[in-house]
Design a protein around this motif. Sequence first.
Motif, PDB file in Angstrom:
ATOM      1  N   PRO A   1       0.842  -1.207   0.000  1.00 48.84           N
ATOM      2  CA  PRO A   1       0.000   0.000   0.000  1.00 48.84           C
ATOM      3  C   PRO A   1       0.873   1.252   0.000  1.00 48.84           C
ATOM      4  O   PRO A   1       2.008   1.220   0.487  1.00 48.84           O
ATOM      5  CB  PRO A   1      -0.776  -0.122   1.313  1.00 48.84           C
ATOM      6  N   ASP A   2       0.328   2.318  -0.545  1.00 46.68           N
ATOM      7  CA  ASP A   2       1.050   3.584  -0.409  1.00 46.68           C
ATOM      8  C   ASP A   2       0.805   4.109   1.007  1.00 46.68           C
ATOM      9  O   ASP A   2       0.030   3.523   1.773  1.00 46.68           O
ATOM     10  CB  ASP A   2       0.648   4.581  -1.502  1.00 46.68           C
ATOM     11  N   ALA A   3       1.459   5.183   1.359  1.00 44.14           N
ATOM     12  CA  ALA A   3       1.371   5.707   2.728  1.00 44.14           C
ATOM     13  C   ALA A   3      -0.069   6.055   3.106  1.00 44.14           C
ATOM     14  O   ALA A   3      -0.515   5.740   4.212  1.00 44.14           O
ATOM     15  CB  ALA A   3       2.277   6.921   2.891  1.00 44.14           C
ATOM     16  N   ASN A   4      -0.805   6.683   2.190  1.00 42.61           N
ATOM     17  CA  ASN A   4      -2.194   7.049   2.488  1.00 42.61           C
ATOM     18  C   ASN A   4      -3.053   5.817   2.741  1.00 42.61           C
ATOM     19  O   ASN A   4      -3.873   5.797   3.664  1.00 42.61           O
ATOM     20  CB  ASN A   4      -2.801   7.880   1.357  1.00 42.61           C
ATOM     21  N   GLN A   5      -2.878   4.791   1.919  1.00 43.61           N
ATOM     22  CA  GLN A   5      -3.641   3.558   2.104  1.00 43.61           C
ATOM     23  C   GLN A   5      -3.282   2.898   3.434  1.00 43.61           C
ATOM     24  O   GLN A   5      -4.161   2.412   4.144  1.00 43.61           O
ATOM     25  CB  GLN A   5      -3.380   2.591   0.948  1.00 43.61           C
ATOM     26  N   PHE A   6      -2.007   2.902   3.769  1.00 37.69           N
ATOM     27  CA  PHE A   6      -1.580   2.294   5.026  1.00 37.69           C
ATOM     28  C   PHE A   6      -2.187   3.025   6.224  1.00 37.69           C
ATOM     29  O   PHE A   6      -2.709   2.400   7.148  1.00 37.69           O
ATOM     30  CB  PHE A   6      -0.045   2.285   5.126  1.00 37.69           C
ATOM     31  N   PHE A   7      -2.165   4.352   6.197  1.00 35.25           N
ATOM     32  CA  PHE A   7      -2.736   5.103   7.316  1.00 35.25           C
ATOM     33  C   PHE A   7      -4.258   4.985   7.370  1.00 35.25           C
ATOM     34  O   PHE A   7      -4.836   4.986   8.459  1.00 35.25           O
ATOM     35  CB  PHE A   7      -2.263   6.561   7.303  1.00 35.25           C
TER      36      PHE A   7
ATOM     37  N   MET B   1      -5.765   2.246   6.547  1.00 36.73           N
ATOM     38  CA  MET B   1      -5.913   0.914   7.145  1.00 36.73           C
ATOM     39  C   MET B   1      -5.794   0.996   8.663  1.00 36.73           C
ATOM     40  O   MET B   1      -6.607   0.424   9.390  1.00 36.73           O
ATOM     41  CB  MET B   1      -4.841  -0.033   6.600  1.00 36.73           C
ATOM     42  N   LEU B   2      -4.791   1.733   9.144  1.00 41.11           N
ATOM     43  CA  LEU B   2      -4.631   1.877  10.595  1.00 41.11           C
ATOM     44  C   LEU B   2      -5.858   2.536  11.209  1.00 41.11           C
ATOM     45  O   LEU B   2      -6.355   2.098  12.253  1.00 41.11           O
ATOM     46  CB  LEU B   2      -3.372   2.692  10.919  1.00 41.11           C
ATOM     47  N   ALA B   3      -6.373   3.585  10.563  1.00 40.64           N
ATOM     48  CA  ALA B   3      -7.552   4.286  11.073  1.00 40.64           C
ATOM     49  C   ALA B   3      -8.769   3.363  11.088  1.00 40.64           C
ATOM     50  O   ALA B   3      -9.529   3.334  12.061  1.00 40.64           O
ATOM     51  CB  ALA B   3      -7.831   5.538  10.241  1.00 40.64           C
ATOM     52  N   ALA B   4      -8.945   2.597  10.014  1.00 39.38           N
ATOM     53  CA  ALA B   4     -10.094   1.678   9.930  1.00 39.38           C
ATOM     54  C   ALA B   4     -10.030   0.605  11.008  1.00 39.38           C
ATOM     55  O   ALA B   4     -11.057   0.135  11.493  1.00 39.38           O
ATOM     56  CB  ALA B   4     -10.142   1.031   8.546  1.00 39.38           C
ATOM     57  N   CYS B   5      -8.819   0.232  11.375  1.00 41.69           N
ATOM     58  CA  CYS B   5      -8.627  -0.801  12.410  1.00 41.69           C
ATOM     59  C   CYS B   5      -8.505  -0.201  13.809  1.00 41.69           C
ATOM     60  O   CYS B   5      -8.258  -0.922  14.773  1.00 41.69           O
ATOM     61  CB  CYS B   5      -7.380  -1.620  12.095  1.00 41.69           C
ATOM     62  N   ASN B   6      -8.657   1.125  13.902  1.00 43.96           N
ATOM     63  CA  ASN B   6      -8.497   1.831  15.187  1.00 43.96           C
ATOM     64  C   ASN B   6      -7.139   1.554  15.820  1.00 43.96           C
ATOM     65  O   ASN B   6      -7.030   1.319  17.020  1.00 43.96           O
ATOM     66  CB  ASN B   6      -9.623   1.468  16.158  1.00 43.96           C
ATOM     67  N   VAL B   7      -6.096   1.597  14.990  1.00 44.76           N
ATOM     68  CA  VAL B   7      -4.730   1.357  15.456  1.00 44.76           C
ATOM     69  C   VAL B   7      -3.997   2.698  15.486  1.00 44.76           C
ATOM     70  O   VAL B   7      -3.818   3.339  14.459  1.00 44.76           O
ATOM     71  CB  VAL B   7      -3.995   0.365  14.516  1.00 44.76           C
ATOM     72  N   SER B   8      -3.576   3.096  16.687  1.00 42.89           N
ATOM     73  CA  SER B   8      -2.795   4.326  16.844  1.00 42.89           C
ATOM     74  C   SER B   8      -1.326   4.033  16.521  1.00 42.89           C
ATOM     75  O   SER B   8      -0.934   2.869  16.360  1.00 42.89           O
ATOM     76  CB  SER B   8      -2.904   4.840  18.280  1.00 42.89           C
ATOM     77  N   LEU B   9      -0.508   5.065  16.458  1.00 41.75           N
ATOM     78  CA  LEU B   9       0.919   4.840  16.226  1.00 41.75           C
ATOM     79  C   LEU B   9       1.540   4.063  17.386  1.00 41.75           C
ATOM     80  O   LEU B   9       2.401   3.211  17.163  1.00 41.75           O
ATOM     81  CB  LEU B   9       1.638   6.165  15.989  1.00 41.75           C
ATOM     82  N   ASP B  10       1.087   4.335  18.616  1.00 45.89           N
ATOM     83  CA  ASP B  10       1.568   3.550  19.763  1.00 45.89           C
ATOM     84  C   ASP B  10       1.172   2.084  19.611  1.00 45.89           C
ATOM     85  O   ASP B  10       1.969   1.184  19.873  1.00 45.89           O
ATOM     86  CB  ASP B  10       1.006   4.097  21.078  1.00 45.89           C
ATOM     87  N   ASP B  11      -0.064   1.853  19.170  1.00 47.81           N
ATOM     88  CA  ASP B  11      -0.527   0.480  18.927  1.00 47.81           C
ATOM     89  C   ASP B  11       0.318  -0.180  17.844  1.00 47.81           C
ATOM     90  O   ASP B  11       0.659  -1.359  17.937  1.00 47.81           O
ATOM     91  CB  ASP B  11      -1.987   0.451  18.490  1.00 47.81           C
ATOM     92  N   LEU B  12       0.640   0.587  16.793  1.00 49.80           N
ATOM     93  CA  LEU B  12       1.429   0.051  15.699  1.00 49.80           C
ATOM     94  C   LEU B  12       2.788  -0.437  16.199  1.00 49.80           C
ATOM     95  O   LEU B  12       3.231  -1.530  15.842  1.00 49.80           O
ATOM     96  CB  LEU B  12       1.614   1.100  14.593  1.00 49.80           C
ATOM     97  N   ILE B  13       3.427   0.354  17.033  1.00 46.11           N
ATOM     98  CA  ILE B  13       4.731  -0.052  17.590  1.00 46.11           C
ATOM     99  C   ILE B  13       4.578  -1.347  18.379  1.00 46.11           C
ATOM    100  O   ILE B  13       5.383  -2.269  18.244  1.00 46.11           O
ATOM    101  CB  ILE B  13       5.329   1.078  18.452  1.00 46.11           C
ATOM    102  N   LEU B  14       3.528  -1.451  19.182  1.00 47.30           N
ATOM    103  CA  LEU B  14       3.284  -2.669  19.956  1.00 47.30           C
ATOM    104  C   LEU B  14       3.029  -3.854  19.027  1.00 47.30           C
ATOM    105  O   LEU B  14       3.584  -4.942  19.217  1.00 47.30           O
ATOM    106  CB  LEU B  14       2.096  -2.476  20.899  1.00 47.30           C
ATOM    107  N   ILE B  15       2.223  -3.655  17.999  1.00 51.32           N
ATOM    108  CA  ILE B  15       1.916  -4.732  17.053  1.00 51.32           C
ATOM    109  C   ILE B  15       3.180  -5.192  16.336  1.00 51.32           C
ATOM    110  O   ILE B  15       3.413  -6.392  16.180  1.00 51.32           O
ATOM    111  CB  ILE B  15       0.832  -4.288  16.047  1.00 51.32           C
ATOM    112  N   LEU B  16       4.021  -4.249  15.911  1.00 49.01           N
ATOM    113  CA  LEU B  16       5.259  -4.629  15.238  1.00 49.01           C
ATOM    114  C   LEU B  16       6.181  -5.392  16.182  1.00 49.01           C
ATOM    115  O   LEU B  16       6.843  -6.353  15.774  1.00 49.01           O
ATOM    116  CB  LEU B  16       5.962  -3.396  14.676  1.00 49.01           C
ATOM    117  N   THR B  17       6.211  -4.977  17.443  1.00 53.40           N
ATOM    118  CA  THR B  17       7.023  -5.691  18.435  1.00 53.40           C
ATOM    119  C   THR B  17       6.500  -7.102  18.627  1.00 53.40           C
ATOM    120  O   THR B  17       7.276  -8.068  18.655  1.00 53.40           O
ATOM    121  CB  THR B  17       7.022  -4.929  19.776  1.00 53.40           C
ATOM    122  N   LEU B  18       5.189  -7.250  18.738  1.00 49.34           N
ATOM    123  CA  LEU B  18       4.597  -8.588  18.882  1.00 49.34           C
ATOM    124  C   LEU B  18       4.856  -9.440  17.648  1.00 49.34           C
ATOM    125  O   LEU B  18       5.139 -10.633  17.754  1.00 49.34           O
ATOM    126  CB  LEU B  18       3.090  -8.476  19.133  1.00 49.34           C
TER     127      LEU B  18
END
Length: 85
Positions: free
Chosen positions: A44-50, A52-69
């Motif tokens: 995805p391009d950056a807009n599509q990725f963001f 996706m995060l918004a649609a999934c209710n994933v914040s940037l803090d959540d993203l860091i946690l998800i990537l760590t997991l």
Amino acid sequence: MREVTHRDLDFIRIVTGRTTKQIAEDIGVTRKTFENWAKGQGCPDANQFFRMLAACNVSLDDLILILTLSDRKKEWTSNETHNRG
């Protein structure tokens, strides 16, 4: 922070309980397009990725946690495979 990979896209989808169809509709692509991204065929391009995060209710803090997991999951899988051999 590391680059987001195709495995991370699918991991985010699974962790948030979304289907490929739901995410695809939310970001304005076909289900097949999202599935291809999850297989590493394109991304995805950056807009599509963001979107996706918004649609999934994933914040940037959540993203860091998800990537760590996601990284930990890879380590556990690798260790499990190595311990079997």
